[in-house]
Motif scaffolding. Structure first.
Motif, PDB file in Angstrom:
ATOM      1  N   VAL A  25       0.819  -1.211   0.000  1.00  0.00           N
ATOM      2  CA  VAL A  25       0.000   0.000   0.000  1.00  0.00           C
ATOM      3  C   VAL A  25       0.857   1.267   0.000  1.00  0.00           C
ATOM      4  O   VAL A  25       0.699   2.122  -0.876  1.00  0.00           O
TER       5      VAL A  25
ATOM      6  N   ARG B 195      -4.272   1.075   4.682  1.00  0.00           N
ATOM      7  CA  ARG B 195      -5.284   1.594   3.761  1.00  0.00           C
ATOM      8  C   ARG B 195      -4.814   2.946   3.253  1.00  0.00           C
ATOM      9  O   ARG B 195      -4.408   3.814   4.042  1.00  0.00           O
TER      10      ARG B 195
ATOM     11  N   THR C 235      -3.889  -0.363   9.851  1.00  0.00           N
ATOM     12  CA  THR C 235      -5.095  -0.943  10.428  1.00  0.00           C
ATOM     13  C   THR C 235      -4.786  -2.285  11.091  1.00  0.00           C
ATOM     14  O   THR C 235      -3.690  -2.825  10.957  1.00  0.00           O
TER      15      THR C 235
ATOM     16  N   GLY D 149      -7.542  -3.655   6.305  1.00  0.00           N
ATOM     17  CA  GLY D 149      -7.005  -2.728   5.321  1.00  0.00           C
ATOM     18  C   GLY D 149      -7.094  -3.278   3.903  1.00  0.00           C
ATOM     19  O   GLY D 149      -7.911  -4.151   3.609  1.00  0.00           O
ATOM     20  N   GLU D 150      -6.205  -2.774   3.038  1.00  0.00           N
ATOM     21  CA  GLU D 150      -6.231  -3.099   1.611  1.00  0.00           C
ATOM     22  C   GLU D 150      -5.030  -3.942   1.186  1.00  0.00           C
ATOM     23  O   GLU D 150      -4.756  -4.075  -0.006  1.00  0.00           O
TER      24      GLU D 150
END
Length: 301
Positions: free
Chosen positions: A191, A217, A227, A232-233
């Protein structure tokens, strides 16, 4: 303390070894050990103690560290060095890295681990081709030094020539061609560095010897929020599942980035850091129990 391949097993999920980067919980050893005690984990990854890198501790401070770990029954899975990291560009003094590695060779022997985290040098105005040539040349020398001392350098997907590209990681491994060089895969680095972590993992998974669990994120302005794992991503669940399916047997070491972030000196109080570290560890355990092992047909790792 035992070697890296046999410590830190969580009794509830035989085969999964949880660990954590200690200074993410607290700067002092007492706080780091307290966080592990609350989690019931027996494995630590060392980066700094009282704000000092492991290689920079004086002999007396290092003896206290080693004795404290022994007394607590805590094994060391890896030492995170500053070798070739974000603060040491490709045009910097190579002697600093060699000196640190030689000190860590003695200290890792005392701590019972062979693993040393490294990166591969951020650029400093060189052409891409020259950056790559110098990075490979330096890394080759470092790996040969590691071979002499029975160490394994773990290259992290972070800052450096091979930090964010699978093709360069594989090129580095192929050119040096030594069992003393493996990969450390940090799930959360995709990320902030702008790449798909799961896709990168798929390309290099056979070379991964150690894992950092981190989640993040992206938000407006290029900023990143860190997170709990799975919120999250970064694809934490997918990456851990892929590792298990591939037969990965190393440690999963948490790096929450909620208490300490080396890049921006973000800190909280000691108790807040310990509590956040424990909360993060518990969240990872739940994620593994409820989702990751379920993705593997409910089988234990």
């Amino acid at each position: 303390m035992s070697a890296d391949a046999s410590s830190g097993t969580d009794d509830r999920l035989s085969g999964i070894r949880y660990a954590g980067i200690g200074d993410e919980a607290a700067p002092d050893l007492a706080g780091q050990l307290e966080a592990l005690r609350r989690l019931g984990w027996r494995t630590i990854e060392l980066r700094t103690v009282d704000g000092t890198a492991i290689a920079d501790l004086d002999d007396r401070a290092f003896a206290r560290l080693s004795a404290g770990l022994d007394a607590a029954g805590i094994d060391v899975v890896c030492v995170d060095s500053r070798i070739a990291n974000w603060a040491r560009p490709i045009t910097g003094r190579f002697e600093d890295d060699l000196d640190e590695l030689r000190i860590l060779a003695r200290r890792c022997a005392a701590l019972g681990t062979r693993y040393v985290r490294v990166m591969s040098y951020p650029n400093a105005g060189l052409s891409e081709a020259e950056w790559g040539r110098r990075a490979i040349r330096r890394m080759t020398t470092l790996v040969h030094e590691a071979e002499r001392h029975g160490l394994v350098l773990l290259h992290e997907n972070c800052s450096g020539w091979a930090g964010t590209r699978a093709d360069r990681m594989l090129d580095l491994l192929q050119r040096i061609d030594s069992p003393a060089l493996r990969l450390l895969f940090d799930i959360g680095n995709g990320v902030p560095y702008g790449y798909d972590a799961h896709a990168l993992l798929d390309a290099v998974i056979g070379h991964v010897a150690h894992v950092h669990v981190k989640d993040a994120r992206a938000r407006a302005g290029g900023q990143v929020d860190y997170t709990l794992p799975g919120e999250g991503e970064s694809g934490v669940r997918e990456c851990l599942t892929a590792l298990l399916q591939h037969g990965y047997t190393g440690a999963w070491s948490i790096e929450p980035h909620t208490h300490l972030r080396p890049h921006d000196d973000h800190n909280t109080t000691d108790e807040e850091g310990v509590a956040a570290f424990v909360r993060y560890g518990r969240s990872l355990e739940r994620l593994v129990q409820r989702e990751v092992t379920a993705d593997n047909g409910g089988a234990r790792a």
